[in-house]
Scaffold this active site. Structure first.
Site, PDB file in Angstrom:
ATOM      1  N   ASN A 154       0.804  -1.232   0.000  1.00 54.43           N
ATOM      2  CA  ASN A 154       0.000   0.000   0.000  1.00 54.43           C
ATOM      3  C   ASN A 154       0.840   1.288   0.000  1.00 54.43           C
ATOM      4  O   ASN A 154       0.411   2.294  -0.545  1.00 54.43           O
ATOM      5  CB  ASN A 154      -1.000   0.003   1.168  1.00 54.43           C
ATOM      6  CG  ASN A 154      -0.336  -0.077   2.516  1.00 54.43           C
ATOM      7  OD1 ASN A 154       0.812  -0.508   2.638  1.00 54.43           O
ATOM      8  ND2 ASN A 154      -1.050   0.338   3.546  1.00 54.43           N
ATOM      9  N   GLU A 251       4.787  -4.952  11.741  1.00 58.43           N
ATOM     10  CA  GLU A 251       3.754  -3.920  11.530  1.00 58.43           C
ATOM     11  C   GLU A 251       2.622  -4.595  10.770  1.00 58.43           C
ATOM     12  O   GLU A 251       2.706  -4.794   9.550  1.00 58.43           O
ATOM     13  CB  GLU A 251       4.336  -2.766  10.709  1.00 58.43           C
ATOM     14  CG  GLU A 251       5.417  -1.967  11.418  1.00 58.43           C
ATOM     15  CD  GLU A 251       4.864  -1.052  12.499  1.00 58.43           C
ATOM     16  OE1 GLU A 251       3.626  -0.948  12.629  1.00 58.43           O
ATOM     17  OE2 GLU A 251       5.660  -0.454  13.224  1.00 58.43           O
ATOM     18  N   CYS A 285      -3.361   0.366   6.876  1.00 55.42           N
ATOM     19  CA  CYS A 285      -3.414  -0.570   8.000  1.00 55.42           C
ATOM     20  C   CYS A 285      -4.176  -0.023   9.198  1.00 55.42           C
ATOM     21  O   CYS A 285      -4.911  -0.737   9.869  1.00 55.42           O
ATOM     22  CB  CYS A 285      -2.001  -0.913   8.425  1.00 55.42           C
ATOM     23  SG  CYS A 285      -1.002   0.560   8.743  1.00 55.42           S
ATOM     24  N   GLU A 459       7.927   1.802  14.589  1.00 52.87           N
ATOM     25  CA  GLU A 459       8.632   2.524  13.536  1.00 52.87           C
ATOM     26  C   GLU A 459       8.545   4.013  13.858  1.00 52.87           C
ATOM     27  O   GLU A 459       7.736   4.453  14.656  1.00 52.87           O
ATOM     28  CB  GLU A 459       8.009   2.201  12.170  1.00 52.87           C
ATOM     29  CG  GLU A 459       8.216   0.730  11.830  1.00 52.87           C
ATOM     30  CD  GLU A 459       8.010   0.360  10.383  1.00 52.87           C
ATOM     31  OE1 GLU A 459       6.954   0.687   9.827  1.00 52.87           O
ATOM     32  OE2 GLU A 459       8.905  -0.304   9.812  1.00 52.87           O
TER      33      GLU A 459
HETATM   34  N1  LIG Z   1       1.035  -1.951  10.582  1.00 54.30           N
HETATM   35  C1  LIG Z   1       1.496  -1.366   9.482  1.00 54.30           C
HETATM   36  O1  LIG Z   1       2.317  -0.457   9.537  1.00 54.30           O
HETATM   37  C2  LIG Z   1       1.015  -1.808   8.132  1.00 54.30           C
HETATM   38  C3  LIG Z   1       1.222  -0.967   7.034  1.00 54.30           C
HETATM   39  C4  LIG Z   1       0.758  -1.379   5.772  1.00 54.30           C
HETATM   40  C5  LIG Z   1       0.102  -2.601   5.616  1.00 54.30           C
HETATM   41  N2  LIG Z   1      -0.093  -3.397   6.691  1.00 54.30           N
HETATM   42  C6  LIG Z   1      -0.825  -4.667   6.556  1.00 54.30           C
HETATM   43  O2  LIG Z   1      -0.403  -5.371   5.389  1.00 54.30           O
HETATM   44  C7  LIG Z   1      -1.482  -6.165   4.889  1.00 54.30           C
HETATM   45  C8  LIG Z   1      -1.637  -5.936   3.410  1.00 54.30           C
HETATM   46  O3  LIG Z   1      -0.441  -6.153   2.743  1.00 54.30           O
HETATM   47  P1  LIG Z   1      -0.113  -7.511   1.961  1.00 54.30           P
HETATM   48  O4  LIG Z   1      -1.357  -8.067   1.356  1.00 54.30           O
HETATM   49  O5  LIG Z   1       1.053  -7.235   1.101  1.00 54.30           O
HETATM   50  O6  LIG Z   1       0.332  -8.468   3.170  1.00 54.30           O
HETATM   51  P2  LIG Z   1       0.974  -9.920   3.094  1.00 54.30           P
HETATM   52  O7  LIG Z   1       1.113 -10.367   4.495  1.00 54.30           O
HETATM   53  O8  LIG Z   1       0.247 -10.781   2.145  1.00 54.30           O
HETATM   54  O9  LIG Z   1       2.430  -9.688   2.441  1.00 54.30           O
HETATM   55  C9  LIG Z   1       3.363  -8.802   3.023  1.00 54.30           C
HETATM   56  C10 LIG Z   1       4.757  -9.191   2.561  1.00 54.30           C
HETATM   57  O10 LIG Z   1       5.108 -10.431   3.137  1.00 54.30           O
HETATM   58  C11 LIG Z   1       5.638 -11.300   2.139  1.00 54.30           C
HETATM   59  N3  LIG Z   1       5.379 -12.680   2.554  1.00 54.30           N
HETATM   60  C12 LIG Z   1       4.313 -13.445   2.279  1.00 54.30           C
HETATM   61  N4  LIG Z   1       4.455 -14.662   2.854  1.00 54.30           N
HETATM   62  C13 LIG Z   1       5.636 -14.645   3.519  1.00 54.30           C
HETATM   63  C14 LIG Z   1       6.330 -15.591   4.329  1.00 54.30           C
HETATM   64  N5  LIG Z   1       5.850 -16.807   4.565  1.00 54.30           N
HETATM   65  N6  LIG Z   1       7.510 -15.228   4.870  1.00 54.30           N
HETATM   66  C15 LIG Z   1       8.013 -13.988   4.661  1.00 54.30           C
HETATM   67  N7  LIG Z   1       7.394 -13.053   3.900  1.00 54.30           N
HETATM   68  C16 LIG Z   1       6.216 -13.372   3.343  1.00 54.30           C
HETATM   69  C17 LIG Z   1       4.940 -10.863   0.869  1.00 54.30           C
HETATM   70  O11 LIG Z   1       5.669 -11.288  -0.276  1.00 54.30           O
HETATM   71  C18 LIG Z   1       4.920  -9.358   1.049  1.00 54.30           C
HETATM   72  O12 LIG Z   1       6.135  -8.783   0.641  1.00 54.30           O
HETATM   73  C19 LIG Z   1      -2.708  -5.725   5.676  1.00 54.30           C
HETATM   74  O13 LIG Z   1      -2.986  -6.677   6.669  1.00 54.30           O
HETATM   75  C20 LIG Z   1      -2.274  -4.399   6.287  1.00 54.30           C
HETATM   76  O14 LIG Z   1      -2.958  -4.060   7.459  1.00 54.30           O
HETATM   77  C21 LIG Z   1       0.360  -3.038   7.929  1.00 54.30           C
HETATM   78  O1  LIG Z   2      -0.544   1.696   6.095  1.00 55.58           O
HETATM   79  C1  LIG Z   2      -0.056   1.889   7.176  1.00 55.58           C
HETATM   80  C2  LIG Z   2       0.874   2.975   7.585  1.00 55.58           C
HETATM   81  C3  LIG Z   2       0.302   4.309   7.299  1.00 55.58           C
HETATM   82  C4  LIG Z   2      -0.692   4.945   7.962  1.00 55.58           C
HETATM   83  N1  LIG Z   2      -0.869   6.113   7.337  1.00 55.58           N
HETATM   84  C5  LIG Z   2       0.003   6.184   6.345  1.00 55.58           C
HETATM   85  N2  LIG Z   2       0.719   5.076   6.346  1.00 55.58           N
END
Ligand SMILES: NC(=O)c1ccc[n+]([C@@H]2O[C@H](COP(=O)([O-])OP(=O)(O)OC[C@H]3O[C@@H](n4cnc5c(N)ncnc54)[C@H](O)[C@@H]3O)[C@@H](O)[C@H]2O)c1
Ligand SMILES: O=CCc1c[nH]cn1
Length: 485
Positions: A154, A251, A285, A459
């Site tokens: 994202n 995160e 997120c 972070e």
């Molecule tokens: N807390 C935060 O700061 C934050 C910020 C942005 C997004 N998110 C979360 O991310 C999610 C959406 O992103 P997404 O669909 O890319 O998430 P995802 O968990 O599917 O993938 C995230 C990353 O992990 C990698 N990955 C997948 N399986 C793995 C494994 N077994 N071992 C190591 N790496 C692996 C993927 O290739 C990708 O690069 C949502 O749940 C969102 O809330 C959290």
């Molecule tokens: O997506 C999660 C981190 C974030 C929150 N606002 C902007 N970036």
């Protein structure tokens, strides 16, 4: 459609590196569904090169003074700001987010992180602890080694920089694996760090899917992992890190509450609900996907919200007048549409939106559900799409208990004019980042991260330093050493 093909898939030891033997990673522009680049996942040989480069570069990088490392990070921040337009256009191609957002929230946020941690690098110190009879202890703040960054799709530029800036400031080197959905922007960040003076191997980019990330994490040359991703991935990453006793920042996802009391400034509260559900087409997120509205203002809130929703400009993401872009992928769109069907089937009232736009690309009208109950699927599970759930409440105690009744704990917000109540709510929320009369702002000066299943570590801010370095205590004896025999 302009091609966004980078010179090669990976960036290792200060230069692009290609290896077309790995699985294909097609890069799709979400606004059209068309392929704009084709990269390849790293083979074992590429992974080994990246880890070897980062491992070899780390001692000399850590041996520089913090001021020298910081100068490079701050120079990278300046270059990023100079290239903000170019970086923002690429972020728009990578993610589909409109240029009106990417111009202000992506490369600029990355630049803030590089500038902030660049400034902090020279100020990182240990402490001196006096003991009786002249003995003393001093502590050294040391790097961990090679950090593996794993990103979500994202905010690719921001995610890479939020990890790289504190990691590099502390003397670590890094291998970053961006999301396979948005692999382009991180390569540009690597180019910029090299241009700013980062020695070869300090920041490397390896493309791949989950298995490539998992393989790198198992390698003994990795000392720490920092993941931004979903809870299920976080659990796997944490288990793997634990097996090697590696440090982990996680995160993860959320289902954050926004509580609006009947004395709130209604226009501000509606703005927060809009930003907290529809900015980045709902793919943030910390989004406030459970909007609790005190029953006395429920109808006024819904009226104001539905009126404001008519002003959304859905269209070409590269047109700066556009305020809502497509979703990132067909998969994420289909997940979101399934949740909308579940919401309807379980009895929530769809007030507006929720339908797919029949055109190329991954477009959806932002959805607002009212009369949502706590046990409905749309109120319990993270959707990661533009779907707002509005829930009614009567009292403060009741709403606080309901807000906390979730496995997640990423963010929470309250709107009220009663500041005593606001601080009571903030103290009661089980969430890592809380807001009073604001929502979803993430200044680099403030810690950002989750409680409960939303993750661990922080972070941004000085707190991140604790998660990208380790303390060594050195006891200095100034007296003869005695022994019992
Ligand atoms: N807390 C935060 O700061 C934050 C910020 C942005 C997004 N998110 C979360 O991310 C999610 C959406 O992103 P997404 O669909 O890319 O998430 P995802 O968990 O599917 O993938 C995230 C990353 O992990 C990698 N990955 C997948 N399986 C793995 C494994 N077994 N071992 C190591 N790496 C692996 C993927 O290739 C990708 O690069 C949502 O749940 C969102 O809330 C959290
Ligand atoms: O997506 C999660 C981190 C974030 C929150 N606002 C902007 N970036």
């Amino acid at each position: 459609m302009t091609s966004q093909q980078p010179p090669a898939s990976h960036y290792i030891a200060g230069a692009y590196l290609d290896d077309a033997e790995g699985a294909a990673i097609p890069v799709i522009y979400p606004a059209t569904g068309q392929e704009i680049a084709r990269l390849h996942a790293a083979t074992d040989a590429v992974i080994d090169k990246a880890l070897a480069a980062a491992h070899a570069a780390q001692p000399a990088w850590a041996a520089l003074s913090g001021t020298e490392r910081g100068r490079i990070l701050r120079k990278a921040a300046d270059i990023l700001r100079d290239r903000n337009h170019e970086m923002s256009v690429l972020e728009t191609y990578d993610t589909g987010k409109p240029l009106s957002e990417t111009l202000i929230a992506d490369a600029t946020s990355a630049a803030d992180a590089l500038e902030y941690f660049g400034g902090l690098a020279g100020a990182l110190t240990g402490e001196h602890i006096q003991l009786p009879e002249g003995d003393f202890v001093y502590t050294r703040r040391e790097a961990l080694g090679v950090v593996l960054g794993i990103g979500a799709w994202n905010y690719p530029t921001q995610i890479a920089a939020w990890k790289a800036a504190p990691a590099l400031a502390c003397g670590n080197t890094m291998v970053m694996k961006p999301s396979e959905t948005t692999p382009l922007c991180t390569l540009k960040l690597a180019e910029i760090l090299t241009e700013a003076g980062a020695p070869p191997g300090v920041f490397n980019v390896v493309q791949g899917y989950g298995p490539e990330a998992a393989k790198m994490l198992e390698d003994p040359r990795i000392a720490k992992v920092s993941l931004t991703g979903s809870v299920p991935t976080g659990l796997k990453v944490y288990q793997s890190a634990a097996a090697g006793m590696k440090h982990a920042t996680l995160e993860l996802g959320g289902k954050s509450p926004l509580v609006i009391f009947d004395d709130a400034d209604l226009d501000s509260a509606v703005s927060a609900a809009i930003n907290g559900n529809f900015y980045s087409t709902g793919q943030i997120c910390s989004n406030s996907t459970r909007v609790f509205v005190q029953s006395g203002i429920k109808q006024a809130f819904l009226d104001r919200l539905t009126t404001r929703m008519k002003d959304v400009v859905i269209g070409d993401p590269l047109d700066q007048a556009t305020t809502l872009g497509p979703m990132v992928s067909e998969r994420q769109l289909s997940i979101t549409l399934d949740y909308i069907e579940k919401g309807k089937a379980e009895g929530a009232r769809l007030v507006t939106g929720g339908e797919r736009h029949e055109q190329e690309g991954f477009w959806i009208a932002p959805a607002v559900f009212a009369d949502v109950a706590d046990d409905m699927t749309i109120a319990r599970e993270e959707i990661f799409g533009p779907v707002m759930s509005v829930l009614d409440f009567e009292t403060e105690d009741e709403v606080l208990a309901r807000a906390n009744a979730t496995q997640f704990g990423l963010a929470a917000g309250v709107f009220t004019q009663d500041l005593t109540r606001a601080h009571r709510m903030a103290a009661g929320f089980q969430a890592g980042t809380c807001y009073i009369n604001a929502f979803n702002l993430t200044p680099v000066e403030a810690p950002f991260g989750g409680m409960k299943m939303s993750g661990m570590g922080r972070e941004n801010s000085k707190a991140a330093i604790e998660h990208y370095s380790q303390l060594k205590s050195v006891y200095v004896g100034l007296n003869p050493t005695e022994a019992p025999f």
